[in-house]
Design a protein around this motif. Structure first.
Motif, PDB file in Angstrom:
ATOM      1  N   GLU A 216      16.779  44.319  23.020  1.00 22.56           N
ATOM      2  CA  GLU A 216      16.648  43.682  21.844  1.00 22.56           C
ATOM      3  C   GLU A 216      17.663  43.169  20.909  1.00 22.56           C
ATOM      4  O   GLU A 216      18.708  44.032  20.998  1.00 22.56           O
ATOM      5  N   MET A 217      17.594  42.179  20.294  1.00 22.92           N
ATOM      6  CA  MET A 217      18.656  41.537  19.599  1.00 22.92           C
ATOM      7  C   MET A 217      18.549  42.255  18.141  1.00 22.92           C
ATOM      8  O   MET A 217      17.760  42.353  17.453  1.00 22.92           O
ATOM      9  N   ASN A 218      19.787  42.770  17.641  1.00 23.94           N
ATOM     10  CA  ASN A 218      20.003  43.296  16.420  1.00 23.94           C
ATOM     11  C   ASN A 218      20.871  42.436  15.518  1.00 23.94           C
ATOM     12  O   ASN A 218      20.626  42.655  14.443  1.00 23.94           O
ATOM     13  N   PHE A 219      21.776  41.915  16.169  1.00 21.47           N
ATOM     14  CA  PHE A 219      22.609  41.177  15.428  1.00 21.47           C
ATOM     15  C   PHE A 219      22.974  39.710  16.007  1.00 21.47           C
ATOM     16  O   PHE A 219      22.808  39.741  17.154  1.00 21.47           O
ATOM     17  N   PHE A 220      22.924  38.533  15.152  1.00 25.29           N
ATOM     18  CA  PHE A 220      22.985  37.317  15.580  1.00 25.29           C
ATOM     19  C   PHE A 220      23.810  36.628  14.572  1.00 25.29           C
ATOM     20  O   PHE A 220      23.483  36.386  13.669  1.00 25.29           O
ATOM     21  N   LEU A 221      25.282  36.150  15.113  1.00 26.65           N
ATOM     22  CA  LEU A 221      26.088  35.214  14.045  1.00 26.65           C
ATOM     23  C   LEU A 221      26.019  36.000  12.993  1.00 26.65           C
ATOM     24  O   LEU A 221      26.105  35.181  11.725  1.00 26.65           O
ATOM     25  N   GLY A 222      26.323  37.287  12.977  1.00 27.32           N
ATOM     26  CA  GLY A 222      26.521  38.035  11.626  1.00 27.32           C
ATOM     27  C   GLY A 222      25.356  38.339  10.880  1.00 27.32           C
ATOM     28  O   GLY A 222      25.400  38.880   9.773  1.00 27.32           O
ATOM     29  N   LEU A 223      23.919  37.889  11.117  1.00 27.31           N
ATOM     30  CA  LEU A 223      22.625  38.255  10.852  1.00 27.31           C
ATOM     31  C   LEU A 223      22.440  39.372  11.286  1.00 27.31           C
ATOM     32  O   LEU A 223      22.492  39.492  12.667  1.00 27.31           O
ATOM     33  N   GLN A 224      21.899  40.481  10.441  1.00 25.18           N
ATOM     34  CA  GLN A 224      21.163  41.802  11.067  1.00 25.18           C
ATOM     35  C   GLN A 224      19.569  41.417  11.464  1.00 25.18           C
ATOM     36  O   GLN A 224      18.947  40.788  10.664  1.00 25.18           O
ATOM     37  N   VAL A 225      19.060  41.681  12.529  1.00 22.84           N
ATOM     38  CA  VAL A 225      18.025  41.185  12.848  1.00 22.84           C
ATOM     39  C   VAL A 225      17.150  42.641  13.168  1.00 22.84           C
ATOM     40  O   VAL A 225      17.486  43.268  13.961  1.00 22.84           O
ATOM     41  N   LYS A 226      15.974  42.782  12.675  1.00 28.23           N
ATOM     42  CA  LYS A 226      15.071  43.917  12.787  1.00 28.23           C
ATOM     43  C   LYS A 226      13.705  43.337  13.284  1.00 28.23           C
ATOM     44  O   LYS A 226      13.125  42.567  12.364  1.00 28.23           O
ATOM     45  N   GLN A 227      13.419  43.851  14.349  1.00 34.03           N
ATOM     46  CA  GLN A 227      12.097  43.216  15.049  1.00 34.03           C
ATOM     47  C   GLN A 227      10.900  44.213  15.130  1.00 34.03           C
ATOM     48  O   GLN A 227      11.525  45.290  15.774  1.00 34.03           O
ATOM     49  N   THR A 228       9.840  44.141  14.848  1.00 33.37           N
ATOM     50  CA  THR A 228       8.807  44.826  15.330  1.00 33.37           C
ATOM     51  C   THR A 228       7.519  43.873  15.838  1.00 33.37           C
ATOM     52  O   THR A 228       7.701  42.679  15.723  1.00 33.37           O
ATOM     53  N   GLU A 229       6.582  44.558  16.121  1.00 32.14           N
ATOM     54  CA  GLU A 229       5.461  43.881  16.548  1.00 32.14           C
ATOM     55  C   GLU A 229       4.610  42.733  15.472  1.00 32.14           C
ATOM     56  O   GLU A 229       4.092  41.878  15.580  1.00 32.14           O
ATOM     57  N   GLU A 230       4.830  43.432  14.141  1.00 31.42           N
ATOM     58  CA  GLU A 230       4.254  42.921  12.929  1.00 31.42           C
ATOM     59  C   GLU A 230       5.177  41.977  12.254  1.00 31.42           C
ATOM     60  O   GLU A 230       4.749  41.083  11.462  1.00 31.42           O
ATOM     61  N   GLU A 231       6.462  42.136  12.492  1.00 30.19           N
ATOM     62  CA  GLU A 231       7.386  41.102  11.667  1.00 30.19           C
ATOM     63  C   GLU A 231       8.807  40.930  12.186  1.00 30.19           C
ATOM     64  O   GLU A 231       9.016  41.856  13.058  1.00 30.19           O
ATOM     65  N   ILE A 232       9.616  40.282  11.737  1.00 27.23           N
ATOM     66  CA  ILE A 232      10.924  40.123  12.087  1.00 27.23           C
ATOM     67  C   ILE A 232      11.714  39.878  10.504  1.00 27.23           C
ATOM     68  O   ILE A 232      11.272  39.346   9.836  1.00 27.23           O
ATOM     69  N   LEU A 233      12.657  40.825  10.230  1.00 28.31           N
ATOM     70  CA  LEU A 233      13.375  40.830   9.109  1.00 28.31           C
ATOM     71  C   LEU A 233      14.730  40.525   9.498  1.00 28.31           C
ATOM     72  O   LEU A 233      15.494  40.964  10.435  1.00 28.31           O
ATOM     73  N   ILE A 234      15.367  39.495   8.727  1.00 21.78           N
ATOM     74  CA  ILE A 234      16.788  38.984   8.840  1.00 21.78           C
ATOM     75  C   ILE A 234      17.540  39.176   7.566  1.00 21.78           C
ATOM     76  O   ILE A 234      16.980  38.827   6.319  1.00 21.78           O
TER      77      ILE A 234
END
Length: 170
Positions: free
Chosen positions: A12-30
């Motif tokens: 699962e992606m946690n960082f992308f181009l300096g952005l922190q990414v948190k993923q769940t079944e209900e949402e994506i937080l950046i």
């Protein structure tokens, strides 16, 4: 089918181009909370008092304003760092854009405005973009204009935002 971003063999992606990414079944937080906290420390704002809005609504400073000049290099460093942060923080975009106008000859008042943005960020470093999972793909847009309201040059101010469902996309 899941709505999560996937990367082969890396999990699962946690960082992308300096952005922190948190993923769940209900949402994506950046967000860029790590970067925000680093900025606060780098520009020595960790001991400053927080503020509730990024720009003083009564700010009446123009490019030719009187006052002591400040280091253009330091000012540009702050503004450039803040511009990078607007990728996940649209709440500071307008204030950073206004401060960016004064990079050629910044004065103390301009630096105070830039530091105010840092003080605002100190109070809410974890804010970012939230994309809930849903099937609503209705595209809607909003715009606003205020004619001759800019206190600096009396020009009109306008802005737009577009949503896909309830997700801000632009």
């Amino acid at each position: 089918m899941t709505n999560k971003f996937k990367m082969s063999m890396m999990g699962e992606m946690n960082f992308f181009l300096g952005l922190q990414v948190k993923q769940t079944e209900e949402e994506i937080l950046i967000n860029q909370s790590k970067y925000t906290k680093e900025l606060i420390n780098k520009f020595r704002a960790q001991h400053m008092k927080t503020v509730k809005i990024p720009m003083n609504t009564n700010w009446k400073v123009d490019p030719g304003s009187e006052g002591k000049s400040v280091s253009p290099t330091k000012y540009r460093e702050i503004i450039g760092s803040l511009f990078y942060l607007t990728a996940s923080r649209p709440d500071i975009s307008f204030a950073v854009g206004v401060c960016a106008r004064y990079q050629s000859n910044p004065k103390e008042a301009h630096m105070d405005a830039a530091r105010r943005i840092l003080r605002y960020l100190k109070g809410i470093p974890n804010v970012g973009l939230w994309y809930p999972s849903d099937d609503n793909l209705k595209l809607s847009g909003y715009s606003d204009s205020d004619f001759a309201e800019c206190k600096i040059d009396r020009k009109s101010i306008s802005g737009t935002c577009q949503f896909l469902g309830n997700k801000l996309i632009s």
